[in-house]
Design a protein around this motif. Structure first.
Motif, PDB file in Angstrom:
ATOM      1  N   MET A 146      25.009  67.125 -36.985  1.00 59.74           N
ATOM      2  CA  MET A 146      25.157  65.958 -36.143  1.00 59.74           C
ATOM      3  C   MET A 146      24.015  65.942 -35.133  1.00 59.74           C
ATOM      4  N   SER A 147      23.387  64.821 -34.954  1.00 60.74           N
ATOM      5  CA  SER A 147      22.305  64.675 -33.983  1.00 60.74           C
ATOM      6  C   SER A 147      22.868  64.362 -32.607  1.00 60.74           C
ATOM      7  N   THR A 148      22.147  64.778 -31.595  1.00 60.49           N
ATOM      8  CA  THR A 148      22.524  64.465 -30.227  1.00 60.49           C
ATOM      9  C   THR A 148      21.313  63.944 -29.475  1.00 60.49           C
ATOM     10  N   GLN A 149      21.569  63.145 -28.462  1.00 64.97           N
ATOM     11  CA  GLN A 149      20.501  62.608 -27.630  1.00 64.97           C
ATOM     12  C   GLN A 149      20.384  63.486 -26.396  1.00 64.97           C
ATOM     13  N   THR A 150      19.183  63.992 -26.129  1.00 62.24           N
ATOM     14  CA  THR A 150      18.982  64.834 -24.963  1.00 62.24           C
ATOM     15  C   THR A 150      17.793  64.323 -24.152  1.00 62.24           C
ATOM     16  N   THR A 151      17.857  64.547 -22.861  1.00 56.00           N
ATOM     17  CA  THR A 151      16.773  64.191 -21.961  1.00 56.00           C
ATOM     18  C   THR A 151      16.590  65.339 -20.976  1.00 56.00           C
ATOM     19  N   ASN A 152      15.364  65.776 -20.791  1.00 55.00           N
ATOM     20  CA  ASN A 152      15.068  66.841 -19.839  1.00 55.00           C
ATOM     21  C   ASN A 152      14.381  66.248 -18.618  1.00 55.00           C
ATOM     22  N   ILE A 153      14.781  66.706 -17.453  1.00 60.83           N
ATOM     23  CA  ILE A 153      14.147  66.290 -16.209  1.00 60.83           C
ATOM     24  C   ILE A 153      13.580  67.544 -15.558  1.00 60.83           C
ATOM     25  N   THR A 154      12.291  67.520 -15.263  1.00 61.32           N
ATOM     26  CA  THR A 154      11.647  68.622 -14.563  1.00 61.32           C
ATOM     27  C   THR A 154      11.575  68.247 -13.087  1.00 61.32           C
ATOM     28  N   ILE A 155      12.109  69.114 -12.236  1.00 65.05           N
ATOM     29  CA  ILE A 155      12.137  68.826 -10.803  1.00 65.05           C
ATOM     30  C   ILE A 155      10.991  69.562 -10.120  1.00 65.05           C
ATOM     31  N   ARG A 156      10.152  68.782  -9.450  1.00 72.19           N
ATOM     32  CA  ARG A 156       9.053  69.319  -8.647  1.00 72.19           C
ATOM     33  C   ARG A 156       9.117  68.649  -7.290  1.00 72.19           C
ATOM     34  N   THR A 157       8.572  69.301  -6.283  1.00 74.27           N
ATOM     35  CA  THR A 157       8.544  68.664  -4.974  1.00 74.27           C
ATOM     36  C   THR A 157       7.695  67.402  -5.059  1.00 74.27           C
ATOM     37  N   PRO A 158       8.081  66.355  -4.363  1.00 72.14           N
ATOM     38  CA  PRO A 158       7.353  65.093  -4.448  1.00 72.14           C
ATOM     39  C   PRO A 158       5.949  65.199  -3.858  1.00 72.14           C
ATOM     40  N   GLU A 159       5.026  64.392  -4.395  1.00 71.70           N
ATOM     41  CA  GLU A 159       3.651  64.382  -3.891  1.00 71.70           C
ATOM     42  C   GLU A 159       3.573  63.690  -2.534  1.00 71.70           C
ATOM     43  N   PHE A 160       4.467  62.800  -2.276  1.00 74.46           N
ATOM     44  CA  PHE A 160       4.478  62.072  -1.010  1.00 74.46           C
ATOM     45  C   PHE A 160       5.730  62.462  -0.241  1.00 74.46           C
ATOM     46  N   GLN A 161       5.909  61.935   0.928  1.00 74.61           N
ATOM     47  CA  GLN A 161       7.037  62.324   1.772  1.00 74.61           C
ATOM     48  C   GLN A 161       8.315  61.566   1.400  1.00 74.61           C
ATOM     49  N   SER A 162       8.594  61.507   0.161  1.00 80.76           N
ATOM     50  CA  SER A 162       9.810  60.836  -0.288  1.00 80.76           C
ATOM     51  C   SER A 162      11.003  61.755  -0.030  1.00 80.76           C
ATOM     52  N   LYS A 163      12.102  61.177   0.465  1.00 78.06           N
ATOM     53  CA  LYS A 163      13.304  61.969   0.757  1.00 78.06           C
ATOM     54  C   LYS A 163      14.322  61.923  -0.373  1.00 78.06           C
ATOM     55  N   SER A 164      14.149  60.965  -1.277  1.00 80.05           N
ATOM     56  CA  SER A 164      15.097  60.878  -2.386  1.00 80.05           C
ATOM     57  C   SER A 164      14.419  60.271  -3.603  1.00 80.05           C
ATOM     58  N   GLU A 165      15.004  60.545  -4.748  1.00 83.53           N
ATOM     59  CA  GLU A 165      14.526  60.008  -6.015  1.00 83.53           C
ATOM     60  C   GLU A 165      15.736  59.569  -6.822  1.00 83.53           C
ATOM     61  N   LEU A 166      15.535  58.593  -7.664  1.00 84.70           N
ATOM     62  CA  LEU A 166      16.624  58.083  -8.489  1.00 84.70           C
ATOM     63  C   LEU A 166      16.111  57.889  -9.910  1.00 84.70           C
ATOM     64  N   PHE A 167      16.805  58.459 -10.855  1.00 84.25           N
ATOM     65  CA  PHE A 167      16.478  58.308 -12.269  1.00 84.25           C
ATOM     66  C   PHE A 167      17.650  57.629 -12.952  1.00 84.25           C
ATOM     67  N   ILE A 168      17.364  56.628 -13.764  1.00 89.29           N
ATOM     68  CA  ILE A 168      18.404  55.965 -14.552  1.00 89.29           C
ATOM     69  C   ILE A 168      18.070  56.184 -16.021  1.00 89.29           C
ATOM     70  N   LEU A 169      18.986  56.809 -16.729  1.00 89.34           N
ATOM     71  CA  LEU A 169      18.790  57.142 -18.132  1.00 89.34           C
ATOM     72  C   LEU A 169      19.812  56.376 -18.965  1.00 89.34           C
ATOM     73  N   PRO A 170      19.428  55.217 -19.524  1.00 88.95           N
ATOM     74  CA  PRO A 170      20.374  54.381 -20.254  1.00 88.95           C
ATOM     75  C   PRO A 170      20.457  54.759 -21.738  1.00 88.95           C
ATOM     76  N   GLY A 171      21.441  54.171 -22.390  1.00 90.07           N
ATOM     77  CA  GLY A 171      21.508  54.228 -23.846  1.00 90.07           C
ATOM     78  C   GLY A 171      22.362  55.313 -24.450  1.00 90.07           C
ATOM     79  N   TYR A 172      23.311  55.861 -23.716  1.00 93.42           N
ATOM     80  CA  TYR A 172      24.208  56.876 -24.275  1.00 93.42           C
ATOM     81  C   TYR A 172      25.481  56.216 -24.789  1.00 93.42           C
ATOM     82  N   ARG A 173      25.906  56.602 -25.959  1.00 94.74           N
ATOM     83  CA  ARG A 173      27.133  56.060 -26.528  1.00 94.74           C
ATOM     84  C   ARG A 173      28.317  56.469 -25.662  1.00 94.74           C
TER      85      ARG A 173
END
Length: 74
Positions: free
Chosen positions: A1-28
């Protein structure tokens, strides 16, 4: 059975951003298995379609990942 996977690598931001938001659509939807609704028998040869309470009938769900950066005061 196949599965859908997504990897997120976390690094400190290049700018002075205090938050980040990722939206990963398309999961059954894991509740209705991508059907979007459930069929319920209401009487003899009478059926009613109820939308899935988890995906609201969309058949798919999305992951919303929020990262908040703050000082590491120990």
């Amino acid at each position: 059975m196949s599965t859908q996977t997504t990897n997120i690598t976390i690094r400190t931001p290049e700018f002075q951003s205090k938050s980040e938001l990722f939206i990963l659509p398309g999961y059954r939807c894991p509740v209705c298995n991508g059907r979007g609704s459930f069929t319920n028998e209401t009487g003899h040869d009478q059926y009613k379609e109820d939308p899935c309470s988890y995906c609201k009938g969309a058949r798919k769900v999305k992951a919303v990942v929020s990262i908040k950066w703050e000082p590491d005061n120990k």
